[in-house]
Design an enzyme around this catalytic site. Sequence first.
Site, PDB file in Angstrom:
ATOM      1  CG  HIS A  42     -24.737 -99.387-141.073  1.00  8.56           C
ATOM      2  ND1 HIS A  42     -23.653 -99.919-140.412  1.00  8.56           N
ATOM      3  CD2 HIS A  42     -25.462 -98.715-140.150  1.00  8.56           C
ATOM      4  CE1 HIS A  42     -23.720 -99.580-139.139  1.00  8.56           C
ATOM      5  NE2 HIS A  42     -24.803 -98.850-138.952  1.00  8.56           N
ATOM      6  CD  GLU A  84     -22.928 -95.506-140.495  1.00  9.96           C
ATOM      7  OE1 GLU A  84     -23.317 -96.030-139.449  1.00  9.96           O
ATOM      8  OE2 GLU A  84     -22.595 -96.162-141.497  1.00  9.96           O
TER       9      GLU A  84
END
Length: 240
Positions: free
Chosen positions: A80, A150
């Site tokens: 992430h 993302e």
Amino acid sequence: MQGTKAMLPELDAIGAAATVRATEVMIAPPATLLSPISDRNLPISLGGQDCHEKHAGPHTGDISAEMLKDAGADYVILGHSERRTDYNEKSEDVCDKVEAAWEAGLTAVVCLGETLRQREAKNTLDIIGAQLALSVPDGATAENLVIAYEPVWAIGTGLVPNTQQIGEVHDFMRAKLATRFGAQTANGTRLLYGGSVKAANAAEIFAVSNVDGALVGGASLKAADFLPIIEALSTQAQAA
């Protein structure tokens, strides 16, 4: 770093709605909540937010893939942008964690994304291609891998790439997976979009080429915000 047991009723509401939706719902709560949620037997999948690359050892404060599996997880989010930024994780580190996740029987949700500076320099596809190549080990299958795009500049900012930009990256990732792992694995691997996904834009995002779902952040904290996103994906899946 969100959530205590006081939030469990929100998950009950999400679980109740998930039973009638034509899509898989996965929640990645703090590790402290994995067992309590697992004990509720909700019709949702569970995931960890990170794992260590080692099976065990003197790594105070870390959690292994085996621990996540033991607590009820089937997935783990790796790479992430917050981990890459705050802890200086490199794609090679992510690759080691993916291998540990696979050995423990977890499906790895591998995150990729460019910064605003990289986007403005028109380096997006180069960055995504390099992260994809270095973060995913050999041996990937449609069952043990999920990829989440993302864009770092869109996370929590309210900014969202336009549908053409999202489609360009998702088409690129699918093609790269096909070149490396073959068409069957590439076509079966779910590609998620993450970055300020909310009820107001979910349907438009899910209609984009090669977008199979979403990696939802802040909008997943309350059932009232999250359920419309699930509904939008379910509607898209039924129409496909």
